[in-house]
Design an enzyme around this catalytic site. Structure first.
Site, PDB file in Angstrom:
ATOM      1  N   MET A   1       0.844  -1.194   0.000  1.00 24.20           N
ATOM      2  CA  MET A   1       0.000   0.000   0.000  1.00 24.20           C
ATOM      3  C   MET A   1       0.884   1.250   0.000  1.00 24.20           C
ATOM      4  O   MET A   1       2.079   1.187   0.243  1.00 24.20           O
ATOM      5  CB  MET A   1      -0.919  -0.001   1.225  1.00 24.20           C
ATOM      6  CG  MET A   1      -1.755  -1.238   1.316  1.00 24.20           C
ATOM      7  SD  MET A   1      -3.133  -1.282   0.146  1.00 24.20           S
ATOM      8  CE  MET A   1      -4.439  -0.618   1.179  1.00 24.20           C
ATOM      9  N   CYS A   2       0.278   2.349  -0.226  1.00 27.48           N
ATOM     10  CA  CYS A   2       1.008   3.589  -0.453  1.00 27.48           C
ATOM     11  C   CYS A   2       0.530   4.639   0.542  1.00 27.48           C
ATOM     12  O   CYS A   2      -0.271   4.354   1.416  1.00 27.48           O
ATOM     13  CB  CYS A   2       0.763   4.082  -1.866  1.00 27.48           C
ATOM     14  SG  CYS A   2       0.929   2.779  -3.092  1.00 27.48           S
ATOM     15  N   GLN A   3       1.057   5.836   0.422  1.00 26.54           N
ATOM     16  CA  GLN A   3       0.536   6.936   1.222  1.00 26.54           C
ATOM     17  C   GLN A   3       0.197   8.115   0.326  1.00 26.54           C
ATOM     18  O   GLN A   3       0.883   8.376  -0.662  1.00 26.54           O
ATOM     19  CB  GLN A   3       1.543   7.338   2.299  1.00 26.54           C
ATOM     20  CG  GLN A   3       1.719   6.239   3.336  1.00 26.54           C
ATOM     21  CD  GLN A   3       1.946   6.770   4.747  1.00 26.54           C
ATOM     22  OE1 GLN A   3       1.746   7.943   5.044  1.00 26.54           O
ATOM     23  NE2 GLN A   3       2.354   5.874   5.636  1.00 26.54           N
TER      24      GLN A   3
END
Lengths: 256, 256
Positions: free
Chosen positions: A1-3
């Site tokens: 996942m990313c931000q």
């Protein structure tokens, strides 16, 4: 996942302080080492900085951190690759033009077995689920509003409908802007804060850096910040509602 | 009028040396003070740096000059505004996507009373004749090749036909790349050089800077550079033919 990190303001504001904390999460205080990018609207134009390197080591990130670009709408993203190899063409945010405006999109999530039918009006360049979703989103808007750009609230509703269909494939936190408004959709994590007078001191979670916003603002300034996780440890960040597209405009939460 | 710089190579090469001389023309040794931009392809991805400030004063230009980004295809532009106010949305190069590839376009010239019929597939964001021409160009390609990207030589021919029609409106020096090839069209000024083994020392015209390319290359490297005016004073630059689209590929002039 990313931000994800987004900013929407009523006066052009620089994002240097928030970006300092956000940048540290790209391989420094967190594991998002697979590239980063940031888009700044200036009027109808966009500056888009992309780098497939970790943001904590990137000379381009260093420039962004030091050079105050003033903007009403900013979207930034640091990547932990799920689909698509690490590379510039898979680095968010993505840019396309529709109705004579640039659109900027970044996604945090993972859409599984996701292959929407694309008509060729907008075709992915890279291999991510995210860019496929963005192309499908613009195609959907183009078809729903054949006469051109609708009012922002109609756009928000269309995005709500699009998100409802697309999140069946998996987590679909996203940010979208055309330079006027910032649209955000939360599946898992997204928090926001609106800074306005009386301004106070804010302190970053990820770096020992503070800023006294009362010294760098005027009483009418309003700045909405949206981030996957709160960026400061002495302010109250509000979780956004799940499964709803929220619109920020002129530094305020307006709808959604 | 503006100035153009393009590079096409057979191995990823940095443009720091040439950009140093080119940057000086943006308000230093020349009058092109109305913004600048540079696009670097890395695979199918693009890094696009745009700045409405004069390039000789721009911190972003300083980054580009110092940070060696290696690329097979680069297009840069410094602007002397003719049509459209100074602003980010009118700063070249312009970017659009077609057939799942990014296309980068920059123009030097002035198309007078130019308002091609656009079908909405690609719409200008700014007010320049140049962006109108780019949108019309992509629309023309999309219609001529409805099944998708043609072979490069067919593309070059289509660009030749497009240029023949469009230059009736005025000078139409342009550069176009999709990351594979560099296409250039000369109306007034465009010169090129191909650097290959045996490499020698080159000295900039606009700054007292030299580089010995034999120290930074391998014998198989080939680098084609195209610029409005020659960038060095101790090499032979060849004028391109007028009114013809020339294709550079793998660091060589291939057709046109």
């Amino acid at each position: 996942m990313c931000q994800l990190l987004g900013m929407n303001c009523n006066v052009p504001t620089d994002i240097c302080f928030s970006f300092t904390g956000f940048q540290a999460r790209g391989g420094g205080t967190d594991v998002h080492r697979d590239g980063w990018g940031i888009a700044f609207f200036e009027g109808k134009g966009v500056r888009l900085f992309l780098d497939p390197q970790p943001s904590c080591q990137s000379p381009v990130a260093e420039l962004v951190r030091r050079y105050p670009i003033h903007s009403l709408n900013v979207i930034a993203h640091i990547r932990k690759a799920t689909q698509g190899p690490v590379g510039l063409e898979n680095t968010h945010p993505f840019i396309r033009e529709l109705w004579g405006r640039y659109w900027i999109f970044a996604h945090n999530g993972n859409l599984v077995d996701y292959s929407p039918a694309l008509d060729g009006s907008c075709v992915p360049v890279g291999q991510t689920d995210s860019e496929r979703a963005f192309c499908h989103l613009l195609q959907t808007l183009r078809r729903r509003f054949p006469d051109g750009a609708p009012p922002p609230e109609d756009l928000r509703e269309a995005l709500d409908d699009f998100a409802a269909v697309t999140r069946r494939f998996g987590p679909f936190n996203f940010m979208l802007s055309n330079g006027d408004c910032l649209f955000v959709h939360r599946s898992t994590d997204l928090h926001y804060i609106v800074r306005r007078a009386p301004f106070a001191v804010a302190h970053l979670k990820d770096e020992d850096v503070s800023v006294d916003f009362s010294e760098v603002t005027t009483p009418d300034d309003r700045v909405a910040l949206v981030a996957t996780l709160p960026l400061t440890d002495n302010e109250v960040w509000t979780p956004l509602p799940v499964d709803r597209v929220v619109m920020f405009s002129h530094g305020e939460r307006r709808a959604g």
